[in-house]
Design an enzyme around this catalytic site. Structure first.
Site, PDB file in Angstrom:
ATOM      1  N   ASP A  66       3.334   8.640   3.785  1.00 49.34           N
ATOM      2  CA  ASP A  66       2.123   8.114   3.168  1.00 49.34           C
ATOM      3  C   ASP A  66       1.154   9.232   2.781  1.00 49.34           C
ATOM      4  O   ASP A  66       0.447   9.115   1.777  1.00 49.34           O
ATOM      5  CB  ASP A  66       1.442   7.156   4.163  1.00 49.34           C
ATOM      6  CG  ASP A  66       0.371   6.314   3.504  1.00 49.34           C
ATOM      7  OD1 ASP A  66       0.650   5.757   2.430  1.00 49.34           O
ATOM      8  OD2 ASP A  66      -0.754   6.221   4.049  1.00 49.34           O
TER       9      ASP A  66
ATOM     10  N   LYS B 216       2.739   6.162  -5.721  1.00 48.54           N
ATOM     11  CA  LYS B 216       3.504   6.591  -4.559  1.00 48.54           C
ATOM     12  C   LYS B 216       3.833   5.360  -3.706  1.00 48.54           C
ATOM     13  O   LYS B 216       3.114   4.359  -3.842  1.00 48.54           O
ATOM     14  CB  LYS B 216       2.703   7.589  -3.745  1.00 48.54           C
ATOM     15  CG  LYS B 216       1.495   6.910  -3.074  1.00 48.54           C
ATOM     16  CD  LYS B 216       0.922   7.650  -1.912  1.00 48.54           C
ATOM     17  CE  LYS B 216       0.028   6.734  -1.135  1.00 48.54           C
ATOM     18  NZ  LYS B 216      -0.710   7.292  -0.067  1.00 48.54           N
TER      19      LYS B 216
ATOM     20  N   LYS C 210      -4.474   8.235  11.442  1.00 48.20           N
ATOM     21  CA  LYS C 210      -5.365   7.072  11.405  1.00 48.20           C
ATOM     22  C   LYS C 210      -6.041   6.954  12.753  1.00 48.20           C
ATOM     23  O   LYS C 210      -5.532   7.436  13.754  1.00 48.20           O
ATOM     24  CB  LYS C 210      -4.553   5.824  11.100  1.00 48.20           C
ATOM     25  CG  LYS C 210      -4.021   5.829   9.668  1.00 48.20           C
ATOM     26  CD  LYS C 210      -3.507   4.498   9.254  1.00 48.20           C
ATOM     27  CE  LYS C 210      -3.130   4.485   7.793  1.00 48.20           C
ATOM     28  NZ  LYS C 210      -4.277   4.466   6.877  1.00 48.20           N
TER      29      LYS C 210
ATOM     30  N   LYS D 296      -9.337  14.060  -7.599  1.00 49.94           N
ATOM     31  CA  LYS D 296     -10.625  14.232  -6.927  1.00 49.94           C
ATOM     32  C   LYS D 296     -11.317  15.487  -7.457  1.00 49.94           C
ATOM     33  O   LYS D 296     -10.671  16.522  -7.641  1.00 49.94           O
ATOM     34  CB  LYS D 296     -10.414  14.360  -5.404  1.00 49.94           C
ATOM     35  CG  LYS D 296     -10.019  13.048  -4.739  1.00 49.94           C
ATOM     36  CD  LYS D 296      -9.868  13.252  -3.240  1.00 49.94           C
ATOM     37  CE  LYS D 296      -9.347  12.012  -2.557  1.00 49.94           C
ATOM     38  NZ  LYS D 296     -10.308  10.916  -2.493  1.00 49.94           N
TER      39      LYS D 296
ATOM     40  N   ARG E  32       2.703 -12.073 -10.809  1.00 51.16           N
ATOM     41  CA  ARG E  32       3.703 -13.142 -10.739  1.00 51.16           C
ATOM     42  C   ARG E  32       3.068 -14.522 -10.871  1.00 51.16           C
ATOM     43  O   ARG E  32       3.562 -15.374 -11.575  1.00 51.16           O
ATOM     44  CB  ARG E  32       4.340 -13.069  -9.343  1.00 51.16           C
ATOM     45  CG  ARG E  32       5.793 -12.940  -9.338  1.00 51.16           C
ATOM     46  CD  ARG E  32       6.338 -12.817  -7.962  1.00 51.16           C
ATOM     47  NE  ARG E  32       5.385 -12.476  -6.934  1.00 51.16           N
ATOM     48  CZ  ARG E  32       5.717 -12.145  -5.696  1.00 51.16           C
ATOM     49  NH1 ARG E  32       6.987 -12.120  -5.354  1.00 51.16           N
ATOM     50  NH2 ARG E  32       4.811 -11.847  -4.788  1.00 51.16           N
TER      51      ARG E  32
ATOM     52  N   HIS F  68       0.050  13.767  -0.897  1.00 42.92           N
ATOM     53  CA  HIS F  68      -1.315  14.316  -1.001  1.00 42.92           C
ATOM     54  C   HIS F  68      -1.443  15.690  -0.339  1.00 42.92           C
ATOM     55  O   HIS F  68      -1.995  16.624  -0.909  1.00 42.92           O
ATOM     56  CB  HIS F  68      -2.329  13.393  -0.322  1.00 42.92           C
ATOM     57  CG  HIS F  68      -2.282  11.982  -0.804  1.00 42.92           C
ATOM     58  ND1 HIS F  68      -2.134  11.658  -2.124  1.00 42.92           N
ATOM     59  CD2 HIS F  68      -2.364  10.802  -0.145  1.00 42.92           C
ATOM     60  CE1 HIS F  68      -2.136  10.337  -2.250  1.00 42.92           C
ATOM     61  NE2 HIS F  68      -2.268   9.800  -1.062  1.00 42.92           N
TER      62      HIS F  68
ATOM     63  N   HIS G  25      -3.468  10.382  -6.381  1.00 37.24           N
ATOM     64  CA  HIS G  25      -4.892  10.307  -6.721  1.00 37.24           C
ATOM     65  C   HIS G  25      -5.690  11.459  -6.114  1.00 37.24           C
ATOM     66  O   HIS G  25      -6.787  11.750  -6.583  1.00 37.24           O
ATOM     67  CB  HIS G  25      -5.487   8.946  -6.356  1.00 37.24           C
ATOM     68  CG  HIS G  25      -5.637   8.707  -4.901  1.00 37.24           C
ATOM     69  ND1 HIS G  25      -4.637   8.194  -4.124  1.00 37.24           N
ATOM     70  CD2 HIS G  25      -6.678   8.927  -4.074  1.00 37.24           C
ATOM     71  CE1 HIS G  25      -5.064   8.101  -2.888  1.00 37.24           C
ATOM     72  NE2 HIS G  25      -6.297   8.540  -2.807  1.00 37.24           N
TER      73      HIS G  25
ATOM     74  N   GLU H 229      -8.569   9.807   9.032  1.00 35.60           N
ATOM     75  CA  GLU H 229      -9.149   8.499   8.734  1.00 35.60           C
ATOM     76  C   GLU H 229      -9.620   7.858  10.028  1.00 35.60           C
ATOM     77  O   GLU H 229      -8.970   8.030  11.069  1.00 35.60           O
ATOM     78  CB  GLU H 229      -8.108   7.575   8.107  1.00 35.60           C
ATOM     79  CG  GLU H 229      -7.583   8.054   6.776  1.00 35.60           C
ATOM     80  CD  GLU H 229      -6.479   7.139   6.266  1.00 35.60           C
ATOM     81  OE1 GLU H 229      -6.792   6.206   5.529  1.00 35.60           O
ATOM     82  OE2 GLU H 229      -5.317   7.359   6.630  1.00 35.60           O
TER      83      GLU H 229
HETATM   84  N1  LIG Z   1      -3.179  -0.478  -1.890  1.00 33.74           N
HETATM   85  C1  LIG Z   1      -3.393   0.803  -1.828  1.00 33.74           C
HETATM   86  O1  LIG Z   1      -4.414   1.286  -1.338  1.00 33.74           O
HETATM   87  C2  LIG Z   1      -2.380   1.765  -2.364  1.00 33.74           C
HETATM   88  C3  LIG Z   1      -2.656   3.145  -2.288  1.00 33.74           C
HETATM   89  C4  LIG Z   1      -1.744   4.042  -2.837  1.00 33.74           C
HETATM   90  C5  LIG Z   1      -0.588   3.567  -3.413  1.00 33.74           C
HETATM   91  N2  LIG Z   1      -0.334   2.211  -3.456  1.00 33.74           N
HETATM   92  C6  LIG Z   1       0.883   1.778  -4.118  1.00 33.74           C
HETATM   93  O2  LIG Z   1       0.519   0.890  -5.171  1.00 33.74           O
HETATM   94  C7  LIG Z   1       1.512  -0.089  -5.345  1.00 33.74           C
HETATM   95  C8  LIG Z   1       0.868  -1.466  -5.210  1.00 33.74           C
HETATM   96  O3  LIG Z   1       0.350  -1.605  -3.896  1.00 33.74           O
HETATM   97  P1  LIG Z   1      -0.601  -2.818  -3.490  1.00 33.74           P
HETATM   98  O4  LIG Z   1      -1.119  -2.507  -2.141  1.00 33.74           O
HETATM   99  O5  LIG Z   1      -1.573  -3.108  -4.569  1.00 33.74           O
HETATM  100  O6  LIG Z   1       0.455  -4.044  -3.383  1.00 33.74           O
HETATM  101  P2  LIG Z   1       0.154  -5.579  -3.188  1.00 33.74           P
HETATM  102  O7  LIG Z   1      -1.243  -5.830  -2.792  1.00 33.74           O
HETATM  103  O8  LIG Z   1       1.251  -6.128  -2.358  1.00 33.74           O
HETATM  104  O9  LIG Z   1       0.313  -6.187  -4.684  1.00 33.74           O
HETATM  105  C9  LIG Z   1       1.545  -6.347  -5.279  1.00 33.74           C
HETATM  106  C10 LIG Z   1       1.376  -6.824  -6.720  1.00 33.74           C
HETATM  107  O10 LIG Z   1       2.673  -6.911  -7.293  1.00 33.74           O
HETATM  108  C11 LIG Z   1       2.842  -8.217  -7.840  1.00 33.74           C
HETATM  109  N3  LIG Z   1       4.236  -8.590  -7.680  1.00 33.74           N
HETATM  110  C12 LIG Z   1       4.951  -8.664  -6.537  1.00 33.74           C
HETATM  111  N4  LIG Z   1       6.212  -9.035  -6.801  1.00 33.74           N
HETATM  112  C13 LIG Z   1       6.291  -9.203  -8.137  1.00 33.74           C
HETATM  113  C14 LIG Z   1       7.321  -9.579  -9.011  1.00 33.74           C
HETATM  114  N5  LIG Z   1       8.560  -9.866  -8.587  1.00 33.74           N
HETATM  115  N6  LIG Z   1       7.045  -9.633 -10.331  1.00 33.74           N
HETATM  116  C15 LIG Z   1       5.794  -9.358 -10.793  1.00 33.74           C
HETATM  117  N7  LIG Z   1       4.792  -8.976 -10.018  1.00 33.74           N
HETATM  118  C16 LIG Z   1       5.029  -8.914  -8.701  1.00 33.74           C
HETATM  119  C17 LIG Z   1       1.934  -9.108  -7.049  1.00 33.74           C
HETATM  120  O11 LIG Z   1       1.663 -10.244  -7.833  1.00 33.74           O
HETATM  121  P3  LIG Z   1       1.340 -11.685  -7.194  1.00 33.74           P
HETATM  122  O12 LIG Z   1      -0.015 -11.528  -6.558  1.00 33.74           O
HETATM  123  O13 LIG Z   1       1.290 -12.598  -8.353  1.00 33.74           O
HETATM  124  O14 LIG Z   1       2.417 -11.985  -6.195  1.00 33.74           O
HETATM  125  C18 LIG Z   1       0.746  -8.203  -6.850  1.00 33.74           C
HETATM  126  O15 LIG Z   1      -0.051  -8.220  -8.006  1.00 33.74           O
HETATM  127  C19 LIG Z   1       2.581   0.224  -4.311  1.00 33.74           C
HETATM  128  O16 LIG Z   1       3.524   1.082  -4.914  1.00 33.74           O
HETATM  129  C20 LIG Z   1       1.822   0.973  -3.240  1.00 33.74           C
HETATM  130  O17 LIG Z   1       2.661   1.806  -2.496  1.00 33.74           O
HETATM  131  C21 LIG Z   1      -1.211   1.328  -2.951  1.00 33.74           C
END
Ligand SMILES: NC(=O)c1ccc[n+]([C@@H]2O[C@H](COP(=O)([O-])OP(=O)(O)OC[C@H]3O[C@@H](n4cnc5c(N)ncnc54)[C@H](OP(=O)(O)O)[C@@H]3O)[C@@H](O)[C@H]2O)c1
Length: 491
Positions: A237, A150, A340, A184, A51, A242, A180, A218
């Site tokens: 989660d 997910k 956790k 593995k 964004r 998984h 993911h 974890e």
């Molecule tokens: N993090 C993990 O370890 C993990 C593990 C497994 C699955 N997931 C899944 O992966 C996905 C992402 O998770 P995350 O932890 O990376 O989330 P996050 O850190 O909150 O990042 C969200 C991303 O989405 C962008 N975004 C938010 N609102 C937007 C909008 N209206 N238009 C365009 N871009 C937008 C943000 O951009 P800006 O920075 O510009 O706001 C940021 O790049 C989710 O579905 C989560 O459930 C995450």
């Protein structure tokens, strides 16, 4: 030993949510490694989208920091890192307005024939809006595919809605639902072990297997992801995706081939055979917990509600006894536990075989421990087969239980590639074997989410457990009521 690398076809990968945690921790390092291994052809481009307004150079600085944080220095010589960063271009294109999309479109239009991957690393609520924008701006080609993270939905109804939203734009054959764990190495080794050896399959049934345990533990708490975690909880989660996938790979019938639908058809049959958790059996078959302040390997740690900043009924621990109602697994319990702030970080599958039917040894031989096959997914990936052997030395026949230990680090050396590296390349290759099909996701929801209702999850607090312990005492009671104990590695 360096694994052989087969370059993939030229592609454009569009990562939505490129500034987010997942992209920084997993996707960018995975792409860097594949680039450094020369698997990305010279033409391949990475188009990062989020964004906030950033220039290419601003985003490359963000990506550099992420890679410096998550890739060890020896693996990132400056020329390799600079080359990777030069392949990334950034676009500010929000899900809910049209700004930035024409620029993205014109860059993609330079190569309409190329494989095009849209990776939605964003909140699942944005999957639908992003798919609509992708279609509205004419970005979908015959070679396009979409990857989603997910969790898909909070319950069966919302999972269906999310799947419908994606399915309106992309056919099922081009939707890659990532789990993911399936990427593995040791998880894929489950299939190699079961179907690449004659040894196990004849024994892989209720006549010879007493029970199965799947543990994903974890030591970390929720830390800065508390707000996200509080909307999910351990069941959504970890268990629904998984852990059920691990259960499926352990329990499924041999597929006719490793072709995507052959494998997924077999996993689906397992999910459909799960005996549902109901209000009547939930108390006997499930335990949910939440950590309180205690000790972790890193010292004193706060409780979940302190990390979150408010009271919450979200579970950070689940143990359950699953039952698969088919001929192969009749009366074989599958015990699952995840949490956790447990004492150690470990993910493993334990296949516990039955007792021998008759002992030829006298009382001096000692206790004959049933065989166990322990597949360790992390850390220190390994496969151990626990066997009874003779205590060396003269005198009578004394036996002891020892493990044949196939440690991956010792057998293969080198770095074990992260699951995302494999999965990203599989998307480019068009191989869906390690991705979940829509009917699998929905069957997993049907099998597991009734627990949430049975728990009255909104109203009932989870059982407390002290950080640094193996969850509430009820989790030990759950397995002991069934006459078994949680596996402890003795070596
Ligand atoms: N993090 C993990 O370890 C993990 C593990 C497994 C699955 N997931 C899944 O992966 C996905 C992402 O998770 P995350 O932890 O990376 O989330 P996050 O850190 O909150 O990042 C969200 C991303 O989405 C962008 N975004 C938010 N609102 C937007 C909008 N209206 N238009 C365009 N871009 C937008 C943000 O951009 P800006 O920075 O510009 O706001 C940021 O790049 C989710 O579905 C989560 O459930 C995450």
């Amino acid at each position: 030993m360096v694994p052989p690398v087969t370059p993939v076809d030229p592609f454009d990968l569009v990562v939505f949510g490129a500034t987010g945690d997942l992209s920084q921790r997993k996707l960018l390092p995975a792409l860097y490694y594949r680039c450094a291994a020369r698997q990305l052809p010279a033409e391949a481009r990475i188009l990062a989208v989020a964004r906030r307004k950033l220039s290419d150079s601003d985003f490359r600085t963000v990506a550099r920091k992420a890679i410096e944080k998550h890739v060890p220095p020896d693996d990132r010589p400056e020329p390799a890192l600079a080359h990777f960063l030069s392949r990334i271009h950034y676009f500010a294109a929000p899900a809910n307005d049209d700004a930035g999309w024409p620029e993205l479109k014109s860059v993609l239009a330079e190569h309409p024939e190329r494989i095009r991957v849209f990776y939605l690393a964003t909140d699942p609520e944005l999957f639908g809006p992003f798919c609509e924008k992708i279609a509205a701006h004419g970005l979908v080609t015959e070679q396009s595919r979409v990857v989603v993270e997910k969790p898909i939905g909070r319950n069966l109804k919302s999972a269906r809605e999310v799947n419908d939203e994606i399915g309106r734009i992309f056919p099922e054959s081009r939707i890659y639902r990532i789990d993911h764990y399936l990427g593995k190495e040791t998880v894929q080794n489950l299939m190699a072990m079961r179907f690449g050896n004659i040894l196990f399959e004849p024994l892989w049934n209720s006549a010879h297997i007493d029970h199965v345990q799947v543990t994903v533990a974890e030591t970390l708490g929720v830390e800065e992801r508390a707000e996200y975690y509080d909307t999910a909880g351990a069941l959504r989660d970890m268990v629904q995706n998984h852990m059920l996938q691990l259960l499926c790979l352990t329990a499924m019938e041999p597929p006719t081939s490793l072709d995507a639908d052959s494998v997924r058809d077999e996993k689906l049959k397992v999910l459909k055979s799960l005996v549902p958790i109901t209000a009547e059996n939930a108390a006997d078959r499930t335990v949910r917990g939440q950590y309180r302040a205690g000790a972790s390997p890193d010292g004193r740690v706060p409780g979940y509600s302190d990390e979150l900043g408010r009271e919450s009924h979200t579970e950070t621990f689940v143990a359950l006894r699953a039952q698969i109602a088919n001929w192969r697994w009749a009366h074989v319990p599958f015990f699952l536990r995840t949490g956790k702030r447990l004492p150690e970080r470990v993910s493993e599958i334990v296949v516990a075989f039955r007792h021998i039917p008759h002992s030829v040894f006298d009382g001096n031989a000692g206790h004959i421990v049933p065989n166990r096959l322990v597949v360790r997914l992390q850390p220190n990936e390994s496969v151990k087969l626990w066997l009874m052997i003779k205590d060396p030395g003269q005198g009578g026949m004394r036996l002891q239980s020892r493990a044949l230990n196939m440690s991956f680090a010792e057998a293969f050396g080198g770095r074990n590639p992260d699951a995302y590296e494999r999965l990203l390349m599989d998307v480019v290759r068009g191989n869906q074997t390690l991705f979940m099909r829509r009917d699998e996701v929905e069957a997993a929801c049907r099998g597991i989410y009734p627990a949430l209702e049975a728990w009255g999850a909104e109203d009932e607090p989870p059982k407390p457990y002290t950080a640094g312990t193996w969850g509430p005492a009820a989790a030990i009671a759950l397995i002991e009521r069934a006459g078994r104990t949680w596996h402890e590695d003795e070596e």
